[in-house]
Scaffold this active site. Structure first.
Site, PDB file in Angstrom:
ATOM      1  N   ASP A 197      42.691  47.099  62.932  1.00 39.88           N
ATOM      2  CA  ASP A 197      41.543  46.818  62.272  1.00 39.88           C
ATOM      3  C   ASP A 197      41.254  45.577  62.359  1.00 39.88           C
ATOM      4  OD1 ASP A 197      43.493  46.249  59.534  1.00 39.88           O
ATOM      5  OD2 ASP A 197      41.961  47.693  58.382  1.00 39.88           O
ATOM      6  N   SER A 198      42.454  44.514  62.207  1.00 39.04           N
ATOM      7  CA  SER A 198      41.875  42.960  62.479  1.00 39.04           C
ATOM      8  C   SER A 198      40.398  43.183  63.923  1.00 39.04           C
ATOM      9  CB  SER A 198      43.147  42.354  63.120  1.00 39.04           C
ATOM     10  OG  SER A 198      43.399  43.079  64.625  1.00 39.04           O
ATOM     11  N   ASP A 226      44.946  51.834  63.806  1.00 38.08           N
ATOM     12  CA  ASP A 226      44.840  51.425  62.772  1.00 38.08           C
ATOM     13  C   ASP A 226      43.847  52.504  61.682  1.00 38.08           C
ATOM     14  OD1 ASP A 226      46.600  50.229  61.522  1.00 38.08           O
ATOM     15  OD2 ASP A 226      45.091  48.439  61.232  1.00 38.08           O
ATOM     16  N   LYS A 281      47.956  54.376  61.719  1.00 38.32           N
ATOM     17  CA  LYS A 281      48.835  53.303  61.036  1.00 38.32           C
ATOM     18  C   LYS A 281      47.914  53.116  59.552  1.00 38.32           C
ATOM     19  CE  LYS A 281      49.030  48.969  61.628  1.00 38.32           C
ATOM     20  NZ  LYS A 281      48.528  48.591  60.335  1.00 38.32           N
ATOM     21  N   GLU A 341      47.774  51.253  55.145  1.00 37.23           N
ATOM     22  CA  GLU A 341      48.279  50.441  54.589  1.00 37.23           C
ATOM     23  C   GLU A 341      48.790  51.513  53.021  1.00 37.23           C
ATOM     24  OE1 GLU A 341      45.561  46.916  54.222  1.00 37.23           O
ATOM     25  OE2 GLU A 341      46.292  46.826  56.484  1.00 37.23           O
ATOM     26  N   GLU A 344      54.788  42.976  57.101  1.00 35.81           N
ATOM     27  CA  GLU A 344      53.812  41.794  56.952  1.00 35.81           C
ATOM     28  C   GLU A 344      53.681  40.833  56.326  1.00 35.81           C
ATOM     29  OE1 GLU A 344      49.478  42.631  58.419  1.00 35.81           O
ATOM     30  OE2 GLU A 344      49.395  40.462  58.233  1.00 35.81           O
TER      31      GLU A 344
HETATM   32  O1  KIV Z   1      45.365  44.667  62.241  1.00 38.12           O
HETATM   33  C1  KIV Z   1      46.056  44.979  62.455  1.00 38.12           C
HETATM   34  O2  KIV Z   1      45.958  43.803  63.669  1.00 38.12           O
HETATM   35  C2  KIV Z   1      47.605  45.282  62.447  1.00 38.12           C
HETATM   36  C3  KIV Z   1      48.733  43.722  62.148  1.00 38.12           C
HETATM   37  C4  KIV Z   1      48.357  43.007  62.132  1.00 38.12           C
HETATM   38  C5  KIV Z   1      49.840  44.401  61.666  1.00 38.12           C
HETATM   39  O3  KIV Z   1      47.394  45.427  61.276  1.00 38.12           O
END
Ligand code: KIV
Length: 263
Positions: free
Chosen positions: A48-49, A87, A116, A118, A185
């Protein structure tokens, strides 16, 4: 892992057992998916970056399920060998029933092979429910960007003994809940080493030192494509910002001076 082997959740566990490092880069579209595949990288993480490096938001909090489904599907159309992990965006998994439906959308509509999310103990029950419908789940602990306001910024976590113990406990809780990998992280290398040794499932580090079972970086940091900041732990392998800027300027000049097209 041989070059053409399709990467799967059980395959990542086997890599940990063999002591083979796991390589992960973020991907947001078809081209990145294809390039990651061709380069032999094990996992294309649709992070989600995306919200920051592609969509230009200040944080990841604005990313929606629609964004994630669309970009995951684009990556999955390019990555056929690398495992596509998507994510779950902020507020897409904190409510139980939504969590299963949203994880399912990333797999069915997006083509992800795992999702994924958090958090530690507070999401363990949700992790278990998603795993129970047959979707592999990656955890993500330490500095969790979706909690940036609570954490007071993108800061290293687990520096004092209490916090280190909490993060260790969270890792075990996620493993217990059925997670098949955990992103660590921005935590001290020694803490990441201890967590990695204590788990059967692989750890994937970002700013967490060299002892994790694998490493992940944001592709825009690796390629010098993000202009706002570069994390100190990232390694830049190319400066595509400068290369692209030069190409765009050359094109602009050609058009303005009538040098392109020639006929
Ligand atoms: O959103 C993302 O790119 C991430 C990575 C930095 C692990 O969660």
């Amino acid at each position: 892992m041989k070059k053409n082997d399709v990467v799967t959740a059980p395959g990542l566990m086997e890599m940990k057992l063999r002591g083979e490092k796991i390589s992960v880069l973020t991907a947001y579209d078809y081209a990145w998916g294809r390039l990651i595949d061709e380069a032999g990288i094990d996992v294309a993480l649709v992070g989600d970056s995306l919200g920051m490096v592609v969509l230009g938001y200040e944080t990841t909090l604005q990313v929606t399920m629609e964004d994630m489904v669309r970009h995951t599907a684009a990556v999955a159309r390019g990555a056929k060998r690398a495992m596509v992990v998507a994510d779950m965006p902020f507020l897409s998994y904190q409510v139980d029933d939504d969590a299963i439906m949203n994880a399912g959308r990333l797999v069915v509509e997006g083509g992800a092979k795992a999702v994924k999310l958090e958090g530690g103990g507070e999401v363990a029950e949700i992790v278990e429910k998603i795993v129970n419908v047959g979707i592999p789940v990656w955890g993500h602990i330490g500095m969790t960007p979706q909690s940036v306001h609570q954490l007071g910024g993108y800061r290293m976590q687990g520096k004092d003994a209490d916090n280190a113990e909490r993060i260790k406990r969270e890792a075990l809780e996620l493993q217990e809940a059925g997670a098949c990998a955990i992103v660590l992280e921005l935590i001290p290398a020694q803490l990441a080493k201890e967590i990695t040794a204590s788990l059967e499932i692989p750890t994937i580090g970002i700013g967490a030192g060299p002892h994790c079972d694998g490493q992940v970086l944001v592709t825009h940091d690796v390629l010098g494509l993000y202009d706002r900041f570069v994390p100190s732990f990232a390694k830049r392998y190319a400066n595509l910002w400068q290369i692209t800027l030069k190409a765009f300027k050359a094109y602009n000049e050609d058009v303005k001076r009538g040098r392109f097209p020639v006929k």
